[in-house]
Design an enzyme around this catalytic site. Structure first.
Site, PDB file in Angstrom:
ATOM      1  N   ASP A  49     -17.109  36.432 -61.698  1.00 24.47           N
ATOM      2  CA  ASP A  49     -16.791  36.426 -62.932  1.00 24.47           C
ATOM      3  C   ASP A  49     -15.618  37.348 -63.431  1.00 24.47           C
ATOM      4  OD1 ASP A  49     -18.917  34.728 -63.533  1.00 24.47           O
ATOM      5  OD2 ASP A  49     -20.257  36.298 -64.084  1.00 24.47           O
ATOM      6  N   GLN A  72     -20.975  39.907 -61.289  1.00 19.66           N
ATOM      7  CA  GLN A  72     -21.762  38.797 -61.975  1.00 19.66           C
ATOM      8  C   GLN A  72     -22.127  39.090 -63.375  1.00 19.66           C
ATOM      9  OE1 GLN A  72     -22.814  35.687 -61.904  1.00 19.66           O
ATOM     10  NE2 GLN A  72     -24.904  35.485 -61.909  1.00 19.66           N
ATOM     11  N   LYS A  74     -24.058  38.555 -67.015  1.00 15.50           N
ATOM     12  CA  LYS A  74     -25.012  37.606 -67.567  1.00 15.50           C
ATOM     13  C   LYS A  74     -25.269  38.473 -69.216  1.00 15.50           C
ATOM     14  CE  LYS A  74     -26.023  34.275 -65.344  1.00 15.50           C
ATOM     15  NZ  LYS A  74     -25.894  32.868 -65.927  1.00 15.50           N
TER      16      LYS A  74
END
Length: 505
Positions: A49, A72, A74
């Protein structure tokens, strides 16, 4: 239809803001170690990401230098979600169908090369009481691998159940293979909201001369720019290409260095996310991370002998260069206190403090007026015994009273009184530099009054408060010394309480 689209937009914006928070450091001349920042990179999968690369490699809390940070990210609509160690083996936890976050970590580690660090950033929080809560470092959010493998080696223990689930899920032969995969894995739970990231980016953008948005604007230009870059296939930037991008998009405001009268100075005894390692030139940064293992001072070092002189000498040298300092303290409470003692109210130095928290980074000054109408401490005094010494518990971010009382009863028989200064508890209850300075002054005045004519009585300071408050309390050191400042065992790997650092006389 709109309700279904909004979460996807917000998720994209959240990832974009993590990218901008890191990419803006490419414009900082003091960030020479950062050579590239990418978003939605070519790999490794799930940790692509946002990718930040360093040359030379940077120091973290572990023995290995870090060459790259793989993130990563989220984001979730609701902020109250919780997760535990078992969720790390569930593909649906990260919105996948076949691979869990741990399987993605295993794959990423095989492809990323040496010196790679992997970070999972989520707005969800770790469940209270879950074993995972005991495994995330309060220093740099890295997984405390040694704690996972401490104690009994059987699978029947609390940590043994974690090892067994993770090991079998990953198809590993033994615990040593699991240890290798989990090294340099960090979990940033309860990460900042979209608005908080925006505030942090705006502050960072100002320091490097980037135009972001007007207070009256309903949009945030950098969000839309990230989407436009994605459409154009532009997702990786070096220092040169990022500066050119900012020029091409007319968001770079060339600011002469002389326009900022404050000299940025950093003292770091621990490190957080990638975006936190810059802000001051290398020659204006004191890196103490090598003296600590996670948050703990190395066994062969001493706070009084080894740490205090370094901080004092460093800051005194900077004062010679400039009477106006912007101080970045990614450091222990004791370091913040020492800094305040060196740069006290009689030093004649004008100080700005970069205070970090859940709302991002803010610049605090003692004269910013934030104390007007702000809350003051609730003060209580408790008798612990007949001894002459005094314990001081400062509760802001969380309550310090119970741990301070327990430590005094177990280890400080000469302490006769416990003074409790309570505000909050909250990460946001201190409103600014003026508020923090006023609170520190109130503690010093109350303690001076309590000591009366017995000014040589030792005060033991236990604080759960922003570093800015500890800095301003250090500026009042002459009023409260002699005193001993204590560090809390955030990772609960030592005595699970406070530990003395040094005496200030």
């Amino acid at each position: 239809m709109a309700d279904a689209v909004m979460p996807r937009w917000h998720g994209d914006n959240y990832q974009a803001r993590v990218f901008w928070e890191n990419a803006l450091n490419l414009l900082d001349d003091g960030a020479s170690c950062i050579v590239e920042v990418s978003f939605e990179a070519d790999g490794p999968k799930a940790f692509d990401d946002v990718v930040v690369r360093y040359d030379p490699a940077v120091v973290r809390s572990g023995p290995e230098r870090v060459t790259a940070d793989y993130h990563q990210v989220k984001w979730h609509v609701e902020y109250g979600g919780r997760f535990g160690y078992a969720d790390l083996v569930d593909p649906s936890f990260i919105g996948a169908k076949t691979s869990s976050i741990l399987q993605r970590l295993k794959e990423a580690r095989q492809n990323a090369g040496p010196g790679a660090c992997f970070s999972f950033i989520t707005t969800y929080r770790i469940k209270d009481g879950d074993p995972l809560a005991d495994l995330v470092s309060g220093n740099d959010r890295s997984l405390l691998v040694e704690k996972l493998f401490d104690g009994t080696k059987t699978d029947g223990s609390r940590m043994g159940a974690v090892r067994k689930l993770w090991r079998e899920h990953l198809g590993l032969a033994d615990n040593e293979d699991l240890r290798g995969i989990l090294a340099n894995f960090r979990i940033f739970d309860g990460h900042r909201s979209l608005e908080e990231l925006k505030e942090s980016i705006i502050l960072r953008a100002k320091t490097v001369g980037v135009l972001t948005t007007l207070p009256t604007s309903s949009d945030f230009r950098l969000d839309e720019l990230a989407r436009a870059l994605k459409k154009r296939g532009l997702n990786s930037f070096t220092r040169e290409t990022f500066r050119q991008l900012c020029k091409d998009e007319s968001i770079l405001a060339e600011i002469a260095a002389a326009a900022d009268p404050y000299l940025p100075v950093a003292v770091r005894s621990f490190l957080g996310p990638a975006s936190d390692i810059v802000g001051a030139l290398p020659e204006d940064s004191l890196m103490l991370t090598g003296s600590f293992r996670q948050r703990y001072l190395r066994d062969d070092l001493d706070w009084q002998r080894d740490i205090r002189p370094q901080v004092e000498d460093f800051l005194r040298a900077k004062v010679v260069r400039s009477p106006m300092l912007r101080l970045i303290l990614d450091a222990h409470a004791s370091v913040a206190f020492i800094a305040g003692a060196v740069l006290d109210v009689k030093s004649g130095v004008s100080i700005e403090l970069v205070q970090k928290g859940r709302v991002g980074s803010r610049v605090w000054r003692a004269d910013d007026g934030s104390e007007r109408g702000a809350q003051t401490f609730d003060v209580a005094e408790h008798k612990l015994g007949d001894g002459p010494e005094i314990a001081v518990a400062i509760s802001v971010a969380q309550s310090a009273e119970a741990a301070a009382r327990a430590y005094c009863e177990a280890s400080l028989p000469k302490v006769g009184r416990l003074l409790v200064f309570a505000l909050g508890p909250s990460q946001r209850v201190v409103l600014g530099g003026g508020h923090a300075a006023a609170l520190a002054e109130s503690v010093a005045n109350h303690l001076r009054s309590t000591k009366g004519n017995e000014m040589d009585v030792v005060a033991h300071v236990f604080a759960a408060a922003p570093n800015a408050l500890l800095f301003y309390l250090g500026q009042q050191h002459q009023a409260i010394s002699p005193c001993i400042v204590y560090e809390y065992d955030f990772d609960r790997r030592g005595n699970k309480s406070y530990q003395p650092s040094m005496i200030m006389d």
